[in-house]
Design a protein around this motif. Structure first.
Motif, PDB file in Angstrom:
ATOM      1  N   ALA A  72       1.024  -1.461  -0.171  1.00 29.30           N
ATOM      2  CA  ALA A  72       0.383   0.003  -0.008  1.00 29.30           C
ATOM      3  C   ALA A  72       0.890   1.748  -0.067  1.00 29.30           C
ATOM      4  O   ALA A  72       0.853   2.575  -0.584  1.00 29.30           O
ATOM      5  N   ILE A  73       2.018   1.217   0.272  1.00 32.91           N
ATOM      6  CA  ILE A  73       3.062   2.472   0.462  1.00 32.91           C
ATOM      7  C   ILE A  73       3.739   1.964  -0.039  1.00 32.91           C
ATOM      8  O   ILE A  73       4.186   3.871  -1.037  1.00 32.91           O
ATOM      9  N   ALA A  74       4.258   1.532  -0.777  1.00 32.43           N
ATOM     10  CA  ALA A  74       4.739   1.219  -1.672  1.00 32.43           C
ATOM     11  C   ALA A  74       4.096   1.858  -3.129  1.00 32.43           C
ATOM     12  O   ALA A  74       5.195   2.091  -4.791  1.00 32.43           O
ATOM     13  N   LYS A  75       2.897   1.070  -3.037  1.00 34.06           N
ATOM     14  CA  LYS A  75       2.329   1.689  -4.117  1.00 34.06           C
ATOM     15  C   LYS A  75       3.096   0.880  -5.502  1.00 34.06           C
ATOM     16  O   LYS A  75       2.603   1.112  -6.751  1.00 34.06           O
ATOM     17  N   LYS A  76       2.783  -1.009  -4.868  1.00 36.51           N
ATOM     18  CA  LYS A  76       3.129  -1.489  -5.924  1.00 36.51           C
ATOM     19  C   LYS A  76       2.153  -2.148  -6.800  1.00 36.51           C
ATOM     20  O   LYS A  76       0.575  -1.988  -6.384  1.00 36.51           O
ATOM     21  N   GLU A  77       2.265  -2.320  -8.137  1.00 35.94           N
ATOM     22  CA  GLU A  77       1.547  -3.001  -8.496  1.00 35.94           C
ATOM     23  C   GLU A  77       1.063  -4.542  -8.878  1.00 35.94           C
ATOM     24  O   GLU A  77       1.208  -5.102  -8.305  1.00 35.94           O
ATOM     25  N   ASP A  78      -0.424  -4.531  -8.725  1.00 33.85           N
ATOM     26  CA  ASP A  78      -1.034  -5.485  -7.798  1.00 33.85           C
ATOM     27  C   ASP A  78      -0.896  -7.249  -9.213  1.00 33.85           C
ATOM     28  O   ASP A  78      -0.163  -7.963  -8.272  1.00 33.85           O
ATOM     29  N   MET A  79      -0.874  -6.537 -10.119  1.00 36.13           N
ATOM     30  CA  MET A  79      -0.791  -7.759 -11.125  1.00 36.13           C
ATOM     31  C   MET A  79       0.865  -7.630 -11.787  1.00 36.13           C
ATOM     32  O   MET A  79       1.433  -7.088 -11.848  1.00 36.13           O
ATOM     33  N   PRO A  80       0.541  -8.999 -12.235  1.00 35.89           N
ATOM     34  CA  PRO A  80       1.802  -9.119 -12.752  1.00 35.89           C
ATOM     35  C   PRO A  80       2.037  -8.780 -14.289  1.00 35.89           C
ATOM     36  O   PRO A  80       1.410  -7.918 -15.061  1.00 35.89           O
ATOM     37  N   ARG A  81       3.752  -8.413 -14.221  1.00 35.35           N
ATOM     38  CA  ARG A  81       3.835  -7.330 -15.322  1.00 35.35           C
ATOM     39  C   ARG A  81       4.369  -8.725 -16.671  1.00 35.35           C
ATOM     40  O   ARG A  81       5.047  -9.770 -16.039  1.00 35.35           O
ATOM     41  N   LEU A  82       3.508  -8.609 -17.782  1.00 37.69           N
ATOM     42  CA  LEU A  82       4.016  -9.792 -18.824  1.00 37.69           C
ATOM     43  C   LEU A  82       4.967  -9.634 -20.182  1.00 37.69           C
ATOM     44  O   LEU A  82       5.300  -7.961 -20.027  1.00 37.69           O
ATOM     45  N   ASN A  83       4.819 -10.420 -20.978  1.00 32.09           N
ATOM     46  CA  ASN A  83       5.685  -9.933 -21.746  1.00 32.09           C
ATOM     47  C   ASN A  83       5.630  -9.426 -23.693  1.00 32.09           C
ATOM     48  O   ASN A  83       4.063  -9.625 -23.293  1.00 32.09           O
ATOM     49  N   CYS A  84       5.845  -8.508 -23.694  1.00 32.54           N
ATOM     50  CA  CYS A  84       5.036  -8.694 -24.833  1.00 32.54           C
ATOM     51  C   CYS A  84       5.524  -9.311 -26.195  1.00 32.54           C
ATOM     52  O   CYS A  84       6.396  -9.327 -26.442  1.00 32.54           O
ATOM     53  N   GLU A  85       4.480  -9.309 -27.113  1.00 31.85           N
ATOM     54  CA  GLU A  85       4.437 -10.613 -28.645  1.00 31.85           C
ATOM     55  C   GLU A  85       4.803  -9.474 -29.645  1.00 31.85           C
ATOM     56  O   GLU A  85       5.256 -10.359 -29.632  1.00 31.85           O
ATOM     57  N   VAL A 106       1.701  -3.733 -19.125  1.00 36.96           N
ATOM     58  CA  VAL A 106       1.106  -3.197 -17.852  1.00 36.96           C
ATOM     59  C   VAL A 106      -0.318  -3.186 -17.949  1.00 36.96           C
ATOM     60  O   VAL A 106      -0.393  -3.136 -19.305  1.00 36.96           O
ATOM     61  N   LEU A 107      -1.381  -3.105 -16.581  1.00 39.89           N
ATOM     62  CA  LEU A 107      -2.473  -2.439 -17.226  1.00 39.89           C
ATOM     63  C   LEU A 107      -2.392  -1.316 -16.963  1.00 39.89           C
ATOM     64  O   LEU A 107      -1.768  -0.682 -16.519  1.00 39.89           O
ATOM     65  N   ILE A 113      -0.736  -2.469 -22.159  1.00 40.48           N
ATOM     66  CA  ILE A 113      -0.135  -2.041 -22.935  1.00 40.48           C
ATOM     67  C   ILE A 113       1.701  -1.735 -23.267  1.00 40.48           C
ATOM     68  O   ILE A 113       2.091  -2.178 -21.510  1.00 40.48           O
ATOM     69  N   CYS A 114       2.687  -2.166 -23.525  1.00 35.47           N
ATOM     70  CA  CYS A 114       3.791  -2.234 -23.322  1.00 35.47           C
ATOM     71  C   CYS A 114       4.778  -1.120 -23.216  1.00 35.47           C
ATOM     72  O   CYS A 114       4.035   0.178 -24.078  1.00 35.47           O
ATOM     73  N   LYS A 115       5.092  -0.899 -22.331  1.00 31.89           N
ATOM     74  CA  LYS A 115       5.675  -0.017 -22.081  1.00 31.89           C
ATOM     75  C   LYS A 115       7.080   0.013 -22.931  1.00 31.89           C
ATOM     76  O   LYS A 115       7.763   2.098 -23.103  1.00 31.89           O
ATOM     77  N   ALA A 116       8.077  -0.726 -23.478  1.00 31.40           N
ATOM     78  CA  ALA A 116       8.244  -0.017 -24.684  1.00 31.40           C
ATOM     79  C   ALA A 116       8.377  -0.002 -26.107  1.00 31.40           C
ATOM     80  O   ALA A 116       9.233   0.705 -26.512  1.00 31.40           O
ATOM     81  N   CYS A 117       7.347  -0.554 -26.289  1.00 28.81           N
ATOM     82  CA  CYS A 117       6.823  -0.416 -27.805  1.00 28.81           C
ATOM     83  C   CYS A 117       5.030   0.410 -27.963  1.00 28.81           C
ATOM     84  O   CYS A 117       4.940   0.576 -28.801  1.00 28.81           O
ATOM     85  N   HIS A 177       2.208  -1.182 -27.531  1.00 31.95           N
ATOM     86  CA  HIS A 177       1.505  -2.114 -28.511  1.00 31.95           C
ATOM     87  C   HIS A 177       0.741  -2.090 -27.554  1.00 31.95           C
ATOM     88  O   HIS A 177       0.822  -2.908 -26.031  1.00 31.95           O
ATOM     89  N   GLY A 178      -0.823  -2.085 -27.834  1.00 32.59           N
ATOM     90  CA  GLY A 178      -1.968  -1.858 -26.789  1.00 32.59           C
ATOM     91  C   GLY A 178      -2.185  -3.733 -26.895  1.00 32.59           C
ATOM     92  O   GLY A 178      -2.631  -3.975 -27.990  1.00 32.59           O
ATOM     93  N   TYR A 179      -3.202  -4.809 -25.566  1.00 33.64           N
ATOM     94  CA  TYR A 179      -3.380  -5.921 -26.285  1.00 33.64           C
ATOM     95  C   TYR A 179      -4.773  -5.001 -25.110  1.00 33.64           C
ATOM     96  O   TYR A 179      -5.382  -4.701 -24.322  1.00 33.64           O
ATOM     97  N   LYS A 180      -6.210  -5.808 -25.590  1.00 27.37           N
ATOM     98  CA  LYS A 180      -6.959  -6.166 -25.441  1.00 27.37           C
ATOM     99  C   LYS A 180      -7.829  -7.458 -24.487  1.00 27.37           C
ATOM    100  O   LYS A 180      -7.784  -8.208 -25.827  1.00 27.37           O
ATOM    101  N   VAL A 181      -8.479  -7.364 -23.671  1.00 32.10           N
ATOM    102  CA  VAL A 181      -9.003  -9.231 -24.067  1.00 32.10           C
ATOM    103  C   VAL A 181     -10.206  -8.138 -22.556  1.00 32.10           C
ATOM    104  O   VAL A 181     -10.546  -7.427 -22.526  1.00 32.10           O
ATOM    105  N   LEU A 182     -11.259  -9.483 -23.200  1.00 30.57           N
ATOM    106  CA  LEU A 182     -12.541  -9.251 -21.889  1.00 30.57           C
ATOM    107  C   LEU A 182     -12.046 -10.981 -21.389  1.00 30.57           C
ATOM    108  O   LEU A 182     -12.004 -11.991 -20.852  1.00 30.57           O
ATOM    109  N   VAL A 183     -12.961 -10.381 -19.850  1.00 30.23           N
ATOM    110  CA  VAL A 183     -12.992 -11.340 -19.207  1.00 30.23           C
ATOM    111  C   VAL A 183     -14.442 -11.633 -17.997  1.00 30.23           C
ATOM    112  O   VAL A 183     -14.417 -10.392 -18.113  1.00 30.23           O
TER     113      VAL A 183
END
Length: 359
Positions: A255-268, A277-278, A301-305, A307-313
Motif C-alpha cells: 500500500a505504501i510503495a503502491k506496488k502493482e498488484d497485477m503481474p508484468r507480462l512479456n510483449c508479443e 502492464v495494465l 500496454i507495452c511500456k517499450a513499444c 503496443h496495446g492488448y485488449k482482453v474480455l474477461v
C-alpha cells in the motif's frame, strides 16, 4: 505455710499470664487483620504496632504507587511470631496467607507478600510471590534483596527502614534498574524465534507471490490469467493464518510503495520482458445479471513499444449488500461493575515462589 501457698499461687498465675500473652502473640493466618478490607489505601498490616506511623504511611504510599504504576499488588505483614504448632515454617505461613487473601489480579497473579517476624529467636523476613510476579521477581532476586539490602537494617531493629529499602529494590527490579540485574541480550530466545518467524513469513510470502506471477507469465493465455489474478488469492487465508504479522507488513508495504498488484507480462510484438502492464481500470463491457455472467474489458500496454492488448474477461454477478432497517441490536453497554479499586485484593494465587531469610 500459708504465706508459701500464696506465693506459689501467685507464681503460677504469673506464669499463666505470661504464657497467655505469648500465645496471643503467636498468629494464625485467620488472625492477621486484612487492612485492605478496612481501607483500600492501606497495605501494611501491623497489629502489634511495631513500625513507626511515619514508616507505615510511607510504605502505604509506595505500595499504592506500585499497584497503580507497575501493576504489582503488594501487602506487608509485621508479626511477632506465628503458631509453629500449625505451620511448618514462616514460608508455609506466608503461602497460606497470600492465597487466603488473594493478593494480585486473578488473571495475571501479580501479587507480592512481604512477611516480617520480629520475636527474639524467630526473626525472619519472607517474600511470597504470585505466579505472575515470580517471572520478574525471581526467587534469586528475592534472596538477594533480603540478604544484601534488608537484613543489615533488620538486624539493628530498624524494621521500617529495612522494609522501605526492600520495597525500593523491588521497584528497581520491575523497572530494570536494579544492581542485581545483569545485562540481558538484545533478544531473548523467544524473541529470536519470533524474529525468525516474522522474517521467514515475509520471505515465504514474497516467494509465493513471485512463483504465482511467474506461472501466469508463462501460461497459454497470460493476459486473461493476469486479469483474473488477485494478490495471494486463496492461499492468502493460509498465509494470514500462519504468518499474520508478516502478512500485515507485506500488505502495508504494497500500500505504501503502491506496488502493482497485477503481474508484468512479456510483449508479443517487440519481445520486451516484463514491460506489459495494465493501462486503465477494467471497463464493464456487459453487465452481469442474476443467472448470467458479465464481461470486463482489460487494456494492457507495452511500456517499450506502446503496443496495446485488449482482453474480455467474464465476471460473476454479486447481489448488492442490503442493510437491515429494523431495530438495531445495539446494547447500551451499561456496566454494573464499579470503578473502585479498593476494599479487597484481586484474587491472585501463589505456588510458593519467593524466599525467606532468618536474621
Amino acid at each position: 505455710m500459708k504465706t508459701s501457698i500464696v506465693k506459689f499461687i501467685g507464681v503460677v498465675l504469673l506464669l499463666l499470664m505470661v504464657t497467655g500473652l505469648q500465645a496471643q502473640n503467636r498468629y494464625r493466618v485467620e488472625d492477621v487483620p486484612n487492612v485492605q478490607l478496612q481501607d483500600y489505601t492501606r497495605y501494611v498490616s501491623d497489629p502489634e504496632n511495631v513500625l513507626d506511623i511515619g514508616d507505615v504511611l510511607l510504605l502505604d504510599e509506595r505500595l499504592a504507587w506500585l499497584r497503580d504504576s507497575l501493576a504489582l499488588e503488594t501487602a506487608i505483614v509485621v508479626l511477632p511470631a506465628i503458631d509453629t504448632g500449625q505451620y511448618g515454617s514462616a514460608k508455609e505461613f506466608a503461602t497460606e496467607l497470600f492465597n487466603r487473601w488473594g493478593i494480585g489480579d486473578k488473571e495475571i497473579h501479580n501479587g507480592l507478600l512481604i512477611l516480617l517476624l520480629t520475636a527474639d529467636g524467630e526473626r525472619e523476613i519472607v517474600f511470597e510471590t504470585g505466579y505472575g510476579t515470580e517471572k520478574v521477581l525471581t526467587d534469586g532476586y528475592c534472596k538477594l534483596i533480603q540478604t544484601q539490602k534488608m537484613v543489615p537494617f533488620l538486624k539493628e531493629g530498624a524494621y521500617g527502614e529495612g522494609l522501605i529499602v526492600g520495597v525500593e529494590e523491588v521497584e528497581k527490579i520491575f523497572n530494570g534498574t536494579s544492581e542485581f540485574q545483569v545485562k540481558k541480550p538484545l533478544l531473548s530466545p523467544g524473541g529470536k524465534l519470533t524474529l525468525i518467524w516474522l522474517v521467514g513469513g515475509l520471505i515465504i510470502i514474497f516467494i509465493v507471490e513471485w512463483v504465482r506471477k511467474k506461472r501466469i507469465v508463462g501460461s497459454d493465455d497470460p493476459f486473461v490469467n493476469a486479469a483474473k489474478y488477485q494478490s495471494l488469492s486463496g492461499i492468502g487465508c493460509v498465509m494470514a493464518t500462519l504468518f499474520f504479522p508478516s502478512y500485515f507488513l507485506y500488505m502495508l508495504y504494497k500500500a505504501i510503495a503502491k506496488k502493482e498488484d497485477m503481474p508484468r507480462l512479456n510483449c508479443e510484438k517487440c519481445g520486451a520482458k516484463g514491460k506489459v502492464v495494465l493501462k486503465y481500470k477494467p471497463q464493464v463491457e456487459q453487465k452481469a445479471i442474476p443467472g448470467q455472467d458479465g464481461l470486463k474489458r482489460y487494456h494492457f500496454i507495452c511500456k517499450a513499444c506502446n503496443h496495446g492488448y485488449k482482453v474480455l474477461v467474464p465476471y460473476k454477478y454479486e447481489a448488492p449488500q442490503t442493510s437491515s432497517g429494523g431495530g438495531s441490536s445495539y446494547s447500551s453497554g451499561r456496566s454494573s461493575s464499579s470503578s473502585s479499586r479498593g476494599g479487597s485484593w484481586g484474587g491472585g494465587r501463589s505456588g510458593g515462589g519467593g524466599a525467606s531469610t532468618k536474621f
